[in-house]
Motif scaffolding. Structure first.
Motif, short mmCIF file in Angstrom:
data_model
loop_
_atom_site.label_atom_id
_atom_site.label_comp_id
_atom_site.label_asym_id
_atom_site.label_seq_id
_atom_site.Cartn_x
_atom_site.Cartn_y
_atom_site.Cartn_z
N GLY A 150 1.82 19.30 0.43
CA GLY A 150 2.29 18.60 1.62
C GLY A 150 2.38 17.10 1.39
N LEU A 151 1.39 16.53 0.71
CA LEU A 151 1.39 15.10 0.44
C LEU A 151 2.54 14.71 -0.48
CD1 LEU A 151 0.10 12.31 0.71
CD2 LEU A 151 -1.43 12.92 -1.19
N VAL A 152 2.76 15.49 -1.53
CA VAL A 152 3.83 15.19 -2.48
C VAL A 152 5.19 15.20 -1.78
CG1 VAL A 152 5.09 16.05 -4.49
CG2 VAL A 152 2.60 15.97 -4.52
N VAL A 153 5.43 16.21 -0.97
CA VAL A 153 6.72 16.33 -0.28
C VAL A 153 6.90 15.21 0.74
CG1 VAL A 153 8.10 17.78 1.27
CG2 VAL A 153 6.87 18.80 -0.64
N SER A 154 5.83 14.83 1.45
CA SER A 154 5.94 13.75 2.44
C SER A 154 6.22 12.41 1.76
CB SER A 154 4.67 13.66 3.29
OG SER A 154 3.54 13.34 2.50
N VAL A 155 5.62 12.17 0.61
CA VAL A 155 5.90 10.94 -0.14
C VAL A 155 7.34 10.95 -0.65
CG1 VAL A 155 5.33 9.64 -2.24
CG2 VAL A 155 3.50 10.54 -0.79
N LEU A 156 7.78 12.10 -1.14
CA LEU A 156 9.16 12.23 -1.61
C LEU A 156 10.15 11.95 -0.49
CD1 LEU A 156 11.28 13.08 -3.73
CD2 LEU A 156 10.93 15.46 -2.99
N GLY A 157 9.90 12.53 0.69
CA GLY A 157 10.79 12.30 1.82
C GLY A 157 10.85 10.84 2.22
N PHE A 158 9.68 10.20 2.25
CA PHE A 158 9.64 8.77 2.61
C PHE A 158 10.40 7.94 1.59
CE2 PHE A 158 7.63 4.54 2.63
CZ PHE A 158 7.77 4.22 3.97
N ALA A 159 10.24 8.28 0.30
CA ALA A 159 10.95 7.54 -0.75
C ALA A 159 12.46 7.71 -0.61
CB ALA A 159 10.49 8.02 -2.12
N LEU A 160 12.91 8.92 -0.31
CA LEU A 160 14.34 9.18 -0.17
C LEU A 160 14.94 8.44 1.03
CD1 LEU A 160 14.48 13.01 -0.96
CD2 LEU A 160 15.39 11.15 -2.36
N ILE A 161 14.20 8.39 2.12
CA ILE A 161 14.74 7.71 3.31
C ILE A 161 14.75 6.20 3.14
CG2 ILE A 161 12.60 7.43 4.67
CD1 ILE A 161 14.16 8.38 7.12
N ARG A 162 13.73 5.67 2.45
CA ARG A 162 13.65 4.23 2.27
C ARG A 162 14.61 3.71 1.20
NH1 ARG A 162 11.97 0.71 5.66
NH2 ARG A 162 11.26 -0.66 4.00
N MET A 163 14.89 4.54 0.20
CA MET A 163 15.71 4.08 -0.92
C MET A 163 17.16 4.55 -0.82
SD MET A 163 13.13 4.33 -4.20
CE MET A 163 13.07 6.13 -4.17
N SER A 164 17.56 5.03 0.33
CA SER A 164 18.93 5.50 0.46
C SER A 164 19.92 4.35 0.30
CB SER A 164 19.13 6.16 1.83
OG SER A 164 19.11 5.21 2.86
N PRO A 165 21.02 4.56 -0.40
CA PRO A 165 22.02 3.50 -0.57
C PRO A 165 22.57 2.99 0.76
CG PRO A 165 22.41 5.32 -2.09
CD PRO A 165 21.36 5.78 -1.14
N GLY A 166 22.74 3.92 1.71
CA GLY A 166 23.28 3.52 3.01
C GLY A 166 22.36 2.57 3.75
#
Length: 507
Positions: free
Chosen positions: A210-226
């Motif tokens: 759960g922790l790994v996936v939540s960190v991954l999701g946060f990274a994807l939303i914060r680092m999105s090109p848009g």
């Protein structure tokens, strides 16, 4: 009177039905507004999944929030059911997470009252706005995670493959839905991992996933090109402020949207906590000087908070301007007082929870406070900090308040007072919202008739459209110069591009 204290185990079902019916009444009478028009137009013109993917690279990292807009905004009938179902589900999850062994009826009515007494701006931006529901969905999901994991971690329940799948999917959606809820999800999963390490070794892999996936999701939303492109294009001045400058600029918003604007939430939280504190100290017949001092300080801070909740009324109704420093952040004395006091309030809240509870109960309630704080503290680094951003903080405070209320050994008289006050607040808000959204439906009906005329008479190049009632619908009226929403409105309602929109206030 004893029945009021014990209540019935199924009282939450009536509460859920009440929430569903009320929200259904409001939702069906609420038209699309603001960003809804643009998402509806985009959703009707292409594949919603492809559109959301394109937006990830051009506009926003909130993939699932954008996807919601493209799917739901063109289908108002779908939202008419989903919106009340979500809030009824949130109500049920709040109750089931608390799972009151004491005071079930009081807790059921208390949760409903707190859900209905949110600030008007928060209601407008999340309760009755399709694109505001993008904040509601992750709230429902993170509460679902808490309910599921509480049932696993605090019991001897065997962990199954389905638990992994559910936790991973829920955390992934939350991570790519809303930034501050995504940050809170990381904290939640980290705390669950810590608990598993010390208490449930067999749950380490589950909580770790759960922790790994939540960190991954946060990274994807914060680092999105848009998101990066939009930030660089629209918020150069914000970027130039730097970390401490951004915090300083948003500090007033944090105080307002966490404490001051939510006066009913703060009042109920403080009163329920005070009641729990009184019962705790009364049960301790022998109190030494240290205990008496602790009780006095804890109670004094809660008393100031209760007075602060009434301060706007004292100023507006009784012209007692001396109370304005309790909430007026525009003045130096008000900003200084609120900054110091509400930090003390949070410290005092932690102190009280340490005083009242032990072991899992203490951990659970401290987690609720930390989750509430994280959701709004994360917004200190956002260039757009509005009322809807505080939705998660408000609901974690509701969860905390209900949890505290469920542990108090209240008398029948106290149960009756809670029941009468909370029922009264529910009735008052229900009637008020019924009036507001009945007016909204009437204005929308008039708008539809007017817009039909202008569709049939494109030669009339100026469309006069009545405004919605004040404090009713978010972004329902378009101000002069707002080209994007004007074009979206005209495309959604089939008006010529050359039509000039004039939104006027009816006398």
């Amino acid at each position: 009177m004893e029945k009021l204290k014990k209540g019935k185990s199924g009282c939450w079902l009536l509460g859920a039905l009440f929430i569903f019916v009320l929200f259904y009444y409001m939702t069906v009478r609420t038209p699309l507004a603001g960003d809804d028009w643009g998402y509806a137009v985009n959703g009707m013109s292409g594949n919603p999944f492809v559109k959301a993917w394109e937006f990830y690279f051009s506009w926003s990292g909130r993939y699932f929030a954008e996807l919601w807009g493209f799917i739901v905004a063109p289908r108002k009938g779908l939202w008419n059911f989903l919106n009340p179902a979500l809030f009824a589900g949130i109500y049920v999850l709040l109750y089931q997470i608390v799972n009151p062994k004491r005071n079930p009826l009081s807790v059921a009515v208390l949760i409903a009252a707190m859900m209905l007494t949110v600030a008007d701006r928060l209601r407008m931006e999340t309760y009755t706005w399709i694109m505001g529901t993008t904040y509601v969905v992750p709230l429902f999901l993170i509460l679902l995670v808490i309910w599921m994991m509480k049932n696993i971690l605090f019991s001897e329940r065997k962990i199954k493959k389905g638990h992994y799948a559910a936790l991973i999917l829920l955390n992934f959606y939350i991570g790519l839905a809303m930034e501050n809820c995504s940050a809170a999800s990381i904290l939640l999963n980290f705390l669950m991992l810590l608990y598993a390490y010390f208490k449930r070794k067999d749950a380490l892999k589950l909580t770790g996933a759960g922790l790994v996936v939540s960190v991954l999701g946060f990274a994807l939303i914060r680092m999105s090109p848009g998101a990066a492109f939009r930030l660089a294009r629209d918020n150069q001045a914000w970027i130039a402020l730097g970390l401490f400058g951004q915090i300083q600029q948003n500090w007033g918003n944090f105080l307002n949207y966490t404490f001051i604007a939510n006066k009913y939430m703060m009042l109920i939280l403080s009163l329920i906590t005070f009641l729990a504190l009184i019962h705790h100290w009364v049960d301790r017949i022998w109190m030494n000087k240290k205990d008496k001092l602790a009780a006095f300080v804890q109670g004094f801070i809660l008393t100031i908070a209760i007075v602060a909740c009434f301060a706007p009324t004292f100023v507006e109704k009784m012209n007692l301007e001396v109370f304005s420093f309790f909430y007026d952040l525009e003045t130096p004395q008000g900003l200084i007082f609120c900054s110091i006091f509400y930090i003390l309030y949070i410290v005092n809240l932690f102190w009280i929870l340490f005083t009242l509870y032990q072991d899992e109960e203490r951990l659970e309630k401290l987690m609720m406070v930390m989750m509430a704080g994280t959701c709004n503290l994360a917004m200190l680094l956002s260039p757009i900090y509005g009322p809807r951003s505080s939705l998660y903080t408000v609901y974690f405070i509701i969860l905390l308040t209900a949890s505290v209320a469920s542990k108090i050994k209240i008398s029948s008289a106290e149960a009756a007072v809670i029941l009468i006050c909370c029922t009264g607040m529910c009735l008052q808000r229900s009637l008020s919202w019924k009036r507001i959204y009945t007016q909204v439906a009437q204005v929308q009906s008039e708008r539809e008739s007017i817009l039909q005329y202008y569709r049939e008479h494109p030669e009339d190049d100026e469309a006069w459209i009545p405004r919605m009632p004040e404090e009713s619908i978010h972004s329902a009226d378009i101000e002069e110069g707002d080209t994007y929403h004007q074009n979206s409105f005209k495309e959604y309602y089939g008006l010529p591009e050359t039509t000039k929109l004039v939104f006027y206030k009816k006398q």
